[in-house]
Design a protein around this motif. Structure first.
Motif, PDB file in Angstrom:
ATOM      1  N   ASP A  59       0.976  -1.213  -0.037  1.00 21.46           N
ATOM      2  CA  ASP A  59       0.073  -0.074   0.013  1.00 21.46           C
ATOM      3  C   ASP A  59       0.862   1.337   0.143  1.00 21.46           C
ATOM      4  OD1 ASP A  59      -2.481  -0.781  -0.332  1.00 21.46           O
ATOM      5  OD2 ASP A  59      -2.917  -1.070   1.948  1.00 21.46           O
ATOM      6  N   ASP A  60       2.036   1.086   0.826  1.00 20.51           N
ATOM      7  CA  ASP A  60       2.845   2.405   0.599  1.00 20.51           C
ATOM      8  C   ASP A  60       3.407   2.462  -0.663  1.00 20.51           C
ATOM      9  OD1 ASP A  60       2.522   2.999   3.417  1.00 20.51           O
ATOM     10  OD2 ASP A  60       4.542   1.830   3.880  1.00 20.51           O
ATOM     11  N   VAL A  61       3.773   1.484  -1.396  1.00 16.55           N
ATOM     12  CA  VAL A  61       4.245   1.462  -2.761  1.00 16.55           C
ATOM     13  C   VAL A  61       3.089   2.016  -3.782  1.00 16.55           C
ATOM     14  CG1 VAL A  61       5.188   0.226  -4.652  1.00 16.55           C
ATOM     15  CG2 VAL A  61       5.795  -0.159  -2.629  1.00 16.55           C
ATOM     16  N   ARG A  62       1.856   1.733  -3.510  1.00 18.16           N
ATOM     17  CA  ARG A  62       0.893   2.291  -4.183  1.00 18.16           C
ATOM     18  C   ARG A  62       0.610   3.838  -4.127  1.00 18.16           C
ATOM     19  NH1 ARG A  62      -3.887   0.846  -2.141  1.00 18.16           N
ATOM     20  NH2 ARG A  62      -4.890   1.640  -3.839  1.00 18.16           N
ATOM     21  N   HIS A  63       0.821   4.119  -2.936  1.00 19.81           N
ATOM     22  CA  HIS A  63       0.777   5.691  -2.676  1.00 19.81           C
ATOM     23  C   HIS A  63       1.684   6.481  -3.061  1.00 19.81           C
ATOM     24  CE1 HIS A  63      -2.521   4.571   0.091  1.00 19.81           C
ATOM     25  NE2 HIS A  63      -2.805   5.459   0.262  1.00 19.81           N
ATOM     26  N   PHE A  64       3.030   5.747  -2.958  1.00 20.36           N
ATOM     27  CA  PHE A  64       4.274   6.542  -3.896  1.00 20.36           C
ATOM     28  C   PHE A  64       4.224   6.493  -5.257  1.00 20.36           C
ATOM     29  CE2 PHE A  64       8.013   5.321  -6.323  1.00 20.36           C
ATOM     30  CZ  PHE A  64       8.901   6.616  -5.977  1.00 20.36           C
TER      31      PHE A  64
ATOM     32  N   LEU B 130       1.707   9.331  -6.408  1.00 22.58           N
ATOM     33  CA  LEU B 130       1.978  10.760  -5.987  1.00 22.58           C
ATOM     34  C   LEU B 130       3.362  11.181  -7.080  1.00 22.58           C
ATOM     35  CD1 LEU B 130       2.002  13.394  -4.536  1.00 22.58           C
ATOM     36  CD2 LEU B 130       3.751  12.491  -2.870  1.00 22.58           C
ATOM     37  N   ALA B 131       3.908   9.956  -7.504  1.00 22.82           N
ATOM     38  CA  ALA B 131       4.986  10.207  -8.402  1.00 22.82           C
ATOM     39  C   ALA B 131       4.507  10.419  -9.958  1.00 22.82           C
ATOM     40  CB  ALA B 131       6.001   8.946  -8.383  1.00 22.82           C
ATOM     41  N   ARG B 132       3.435   9.769 -10.187  1.00 24.70           N
ATOM     42  CA  ARG B 132       2.779  10.281 -11.458  1.00 24.70           C
ATOM     43  C   ARG B 132       1.800  11.444 -11.448  1.00 24.70           C
ATOM     44  NH1 ARG B 132       1.176   3.648 -11.457  1.00 24.70           N
ATOM     45  NH2 ARG B 132       2.856   2.900 -12.557  1.00 24.70           N
ATOM     46  N   SER B 133       1.408  11.602 -10.339  1.00 24.18           N
ATOM     47  CA  SER B 133       0.577  13.061 -10.522  1.00 24.18           C
ATOM     48  C   SER B 133       1.344  14.506  -9.900  1.00 24.18           C
ATOM     49  CB  SER B 133      -0.634  12.760  -9.571  1.00 24.18           C
ATOM     50  OG  SER B 133      -0.265  12.769  -8.176  1.00 24.18           O
ATOM     51  N   GLY B 134       2.274  14.115  -9.006  1.00 21.39           N
ATOM     52  CA  GLY B 134       2.892  15.270  -8.678  1.00 21.39           C
ATOM     53  C   GLY B 134       2.260  16.116  -7.716  1.00 21.39           C
ATOM     54  N   SER B 135       1.032  15.631  -7.290  1.00 19.78           N
ATOM     55  CA  SER B 135      -0.046  16.355  -6.269  1.00 19.78           C
ATOM     56  C   SER B 135      -0.500  15.475  -5.310  1.00 19.78           C
ATOM     57  CB  SER B 135      -0.978  17.165  -7.214  1.00 19.78           C
ATOM     58  OG  SER B 135      -2.125  17.410  -6.433  1.00 19.78           O
ATOM     59  N   ILE B 136      -0.388  15.879  -4.309  1.00 20.76           N
ATOM     60  CA  ILE B 136      -0.938  14.961  -2.964  1.00 20.76           C
ATOM     61  C   ILE B 136      -2.573  14.888  -3.310  1.00 20.76           C
ATOM     62  CG2 ILE B 136      -1.934  15.209  -0.816  1.00 20.76           C
ATOM     63  CD1 ILE B 136       0.964  14.081  -0.698  1.00 20.76           C
ATOM     64  N   ARG B 137      -3.059  15.872  -3.622  1.00 27.03           N
ATOM     65  CA  ARG B 137      -4.631  16.017  -3.500  1.00 27.03           C
ATOM     66  C   ARG B 137      -4.978  15.021  -5.049  1.00 27.03           C
ATOM     67  NH1 ARG B 137      -7.441  18.798  -0.440  1.00 27.03           N
ATOM     68  NH2 ARG B 137      -6.454  20.618   0.725  1.00 27.03           N
ATOM     69  N   ALA B 138      -4.443  15.126  -6.111  1.00 26.49           N
ATOM     70  CA  ALA B 138      -4.511  14.380  -7.427  1.00 26.49           C
ATOM     71  C   ALA B 138      -4.379  12.922  -6.975  1.00 26.49           C
ATOM     72  CB  ALA B 138      -3.851  14.871  -8.301  1.00 26.49           C
ATOM     73  N   ALA B 139      -3.410  12.507  -6.368  1.00 26.19           N
ATOM     74  CA  ALA B 139      -2.838  11.219  -6.133  1.00 26.19           C
ATOM     75  C   ALA B 139      -3.982  10.583  -5.112  1.00 26.19           C
ATOM     76  CB  ALA B 139      -1.450  11.274  -5.253  1.00 26.19           C
TER      77      ALA B 139
ATOM     78  N   LEU C 122      -6.583   7.063  -5.786  1.00 25.58           N
ATOM     79  CA  LEU C 122      -6.568   6.040  -5.203  1.00 25.58           C
ATOM     80  C   LEU C 122      -7.841   6.045  -4.300  1.00 25.58           C
ATOM     81  CD1 LEU C 122      -2.969   6.238  -3.515  1.00 25.58           C
ATOM     82  CD2 LEU C 122      -3.991   4.751  -5.381  1.00 25.58           C
ATOM     83  N   GLY C 123      -8.761   7.075  -4.382  1.00 27.25           N
ATOM     84  CA  GLY C 123      -9.975   7.116  -3.377  1.00 27.25           C
ATOM     85  C   GLY C 123      -9.660   7.119  -2.098  1.00 27.25           C
ATOM     86  N   VAL C 124      -8.817   8.072  -1.615  1.00 30.75           N
ATOM     87  CA  VAL C 124      -8.282   8.325  -0.471  1.00 30.75           C
ATOM     88  C   VAL C 124      -8.239   9.799   0.008  1.00 30.75           C
ATOM     89  CG1 VAL C 124      -7.395   6.161   0.013  1.00 30.75           C
ATOM     90  CG2 VAL C 124      -5.889   7.936  -0.781  1.00 30.75           C
TER      91      VAL C 124
ATOM     92  N   HIS D 232      -6.035  13.370   0.786  1.00 31.49           N
ATOM     93  CA  HIS D 232      -4.829  13.802   0.530  1.00 31.49           C
ATOM     94  C   HIS D 232      -3.934  13.603   1.764  1.00 31.49           C
ATOM     95  CE1 HIS D 232      -6.532  17.407   2.485  1.00 31.49           C
ATOM     96  NE2 HIS D 232      -5.293  17.628   2.925  1.00 31.49           N
ATOM     97  N   SER D 233      -4.512  13.677   3.048  1.00 31.03           N
ATOM     98  CA  SER D 233      -3.699  13.569   4.217  1.00 31.03           C
ATOM     99  C   SER D 233      -3.184  12.015   4.337  1.00 31.03           C
ATOM    100  CB  SER D 233      -4.518  13.769   5.616  1.00 31.03           C
ATOM    101  OG  SER D 233      -5.887  13.064   5.550  1.00 31.03           O
ATOM    102  N   THR D 234      -4.015  11.098   3.845  1.00 33.04           N
ATOM    103  CA  THR D 234      -3.690   9.862   3.818  1.00 33.04           C
ATOM    104  C   THR D 234      -2.535   9.447   3.096  1.00 33.04           C
ATOM    105  OG1 THR D 234      -5.822   8.812   4.185  1.00 33.04           O
ATOM    106  CG2 THR D 234      -4.349   7.337   3.500  1.00 33.04           C
ATOM    107  N   VAL D 235      -2.276   9.996   1.988  1.00 32.21           N
ATOM    108  CA  VAL D 235      -1.090   9.944   0.787  1.00 32.21           C
ATOM    109  C   VAL D 235      -0.005  10.644   1.525  1.00 32.21           C
ATOM    110  CG1 VAL D 235      -0.137  10.654  -1.356  1.00 32.21           C
ATOM    111  CG2 VAL D 235      -2.599  10.153  -1.053  1.00 32.21           C
ATOM    112  N   ALA D 236      -0.054  11.903   2.195  1.00 30.97           N
ATOM    113  CA  ALA D 236       0.908  12.434   2.737  1.00 30.97           C
ATOM    114  C   ALA D 236       1.598  11.664   3.914  1.00 30.97           C
ATOM    115  CB  ALA D 236       0.484  13.835   3.452  1.00 30.97           C
ATOM    116  N   ARG D 237       0.658  10.967   4.536  1.00 29.37           N
ATOM    117  CA  ARG D 237       1.234  10.071   5.820  1.00 29.37           C
ATOM    118  C   ARG D 237       1.881   8.900   5.379  1.00 29.37           C
ATOM    119  NH1 ARG D 237      -3.564   9.288   7.668  1.00 29.37           N
ATOM    120  NH2 ARG D 237      -3.893   7.386   7.073  1.00 29.37           N
ATOM    121  N   ARG D 238       1.198   8.374   4.253  1.00 20.45           N
ATOM    122  CA  ARG D 238       1.875   7.116   3.735  1.00 20.45           C
ATOM    123  C   ARG D 238       3.346   7.407   3.134  1.00 20.45           C
ATOM    124  NH1 ARG D 238      -0.045   1.802   4.256  1.00 20.45           N
ATOM    125  NH2 ARG D 238      -2.273   1.715   4.468  1.00 20.45           N
ATOM    126  N   VAL D 239       3.445   8.526   2.456  1.00 15.95           N
ATOM    127  CA  VAL D 239       4.771   8.677   1.689  1.00 15.95           C
ATOM    128  C   VAL D 239       5.623   9.209   2.840  1.00 15.95           C
ATOM    129  CG1 VAL D 239       5.878  10.581   0.264  1.00 15.95           C
ATOM    130  CG2 VAL D 239       3.775   9.420  -0.410  1.00 15.95           C
TER     131      VAL D 239
END
Length: 315
Positions: free
Chosen positions: A4-9, A12-21, A25-27, A29-36
């Motif tokens: 799941d950490d790899v998925r979030h990485f 974010l690598a593909r979008s360049g944006s926390i919100r877009a990532a 993923l359907g989560v 933006h704070s979840t993405v930031a926390r995972r990364v």
């Protein structure tokens, strides 16, 4: 390392944006930031440079990207292999098609299908963008391909029906917009792709009628035609089913593309996907006149009926 950490990485690598990532993923933006952040802490490496413009991969991040994509590929293949062997008629089927008019035809059929197989759960998306079936962004996709084109080699493709276009006008505005009459000022309502529209116009029975406007969807074009803004070229499965429209005296039926049913070969033997594909293919065969344009009836402008004898059985 947590997948799941790899998925979030990767998101974010593909979008360049926390919100877009997060949206992809359907989560949140704070979840993405926390995972990364957690991944960077465990690896003791900074994977992204943060700025007001977004997230940019560092050297370490670029090195991880290639490995992460290999992991993603292997995980997707593992999942497809397991799902592909499922012989139960239950579980989710993710289906996508390219427009709401086609979705309406299919949903009538699939409603009966879902009643026959109540343990199958349908996830239906209308979206014309390419879906990555290798990553199971969809299990079954219906897409329009140019006439003569073939689907990608890594997918299974079944040609369902032609996309035949015809020319229409709103019945209440027909006299004012009639291109055959002197003193009228007709115009073609255009889609976004004006160059393609101009090619179609030049090859029509009314090449002198100019293109006007730029509309992005069938719904908008139909609405504009119904309001009397101009003439329209539409697939027959769209125009023939609109009670407010009628074909022009010379409708210029033209076979422009084909609708294909696409799926991944790893999912070929999955029972619920096989049954869904059979239902869709059977429905399109029985409603062939709607797509060839032969279902038109001048005595009944209410348009061809959509009927069904019941769901197709899996083969």
């Amino acid at each position: 390392m947590d997948w799941d950490d790899v998925r979030h990485f990767l998101a974010l690598a593909r979008s360049g944006s926390i919100r877009a990532a997060g949206a992809s993923l359907g989560v949140s933006h704070s979840t993405v930031a926390r995972r990364v952040d957690g991944l960077e802490a465990r690896l003791a490496a900074r994977l992204f440079d943060r700025s007001r413009d977004g997230y940019t991969l560092t050297e370490a991040g670029l090195q991880m990207l290639a490995s992460a994509e290999r992991i993603e590929h292997e995980m997707a293949a593992l999942e497809r292999g397991l799902v592909g062997q499922d012989e139960r008629l239950c579980g989710e089927v993710a289906l996508t098609c390219c427009d709401n008019y086609l979705a309406d035809v299919l949903l009538r059929e699939l409603t009966r299908f879902c009643r026959a197989y109540p343990e199958v759960e349908l996830s239906f998306t209308v979206d014309s963008r390419p879906f990555d079936l290798s990553k199971r962004e969809a299990d079954v996709a219906i897409r329009a391909l140019s006439r003569g084109a073939q689907p990608p080699e890594h997918l299974i493709g079944i040609k369902l029906a032609p996309v035949t276009i015809a020319s229409y006008v709103a019945t209440v505005h027909a006299e004012r917009l009639a291109p055959e009459l002197d003193g009228t000022e007709p115009r073609w309502i255009s889609f976004d792709d004006r160059k393609m529209q101009e090619v179609l116009i030049a090859d029509s029975s009314y090449p002198h009628v100019p293109a006007w406007g730029a509309f992005s969807t069938f719904e908008l074009v139909v609405r504009a035609a119904c309001e009397g803004l101009g003439l329209v070229m539409l697939p027959t499965y769209v125009g023939d089913r609109e009670p407010a429209l009628r074909r022009l005296a010379r409708p210029d039926l033209r076979h422009m593309a084909d609708l294909w049913l696409l799926s991944h070969p790893d999912l070929r033997d999955n029972a619920r996907f096989r049954a869904t594909r059979a239902c869709i293919a059977d429905a399109m065969r029985r409603h062939a006149g709607l797509f060839t344009g032969e279902g038109w009836c001048t005595d009944a402008p209410g348009r061809p009926e959509i009927a069904s004898d019941g769901p197709a059985r899996p083969s």
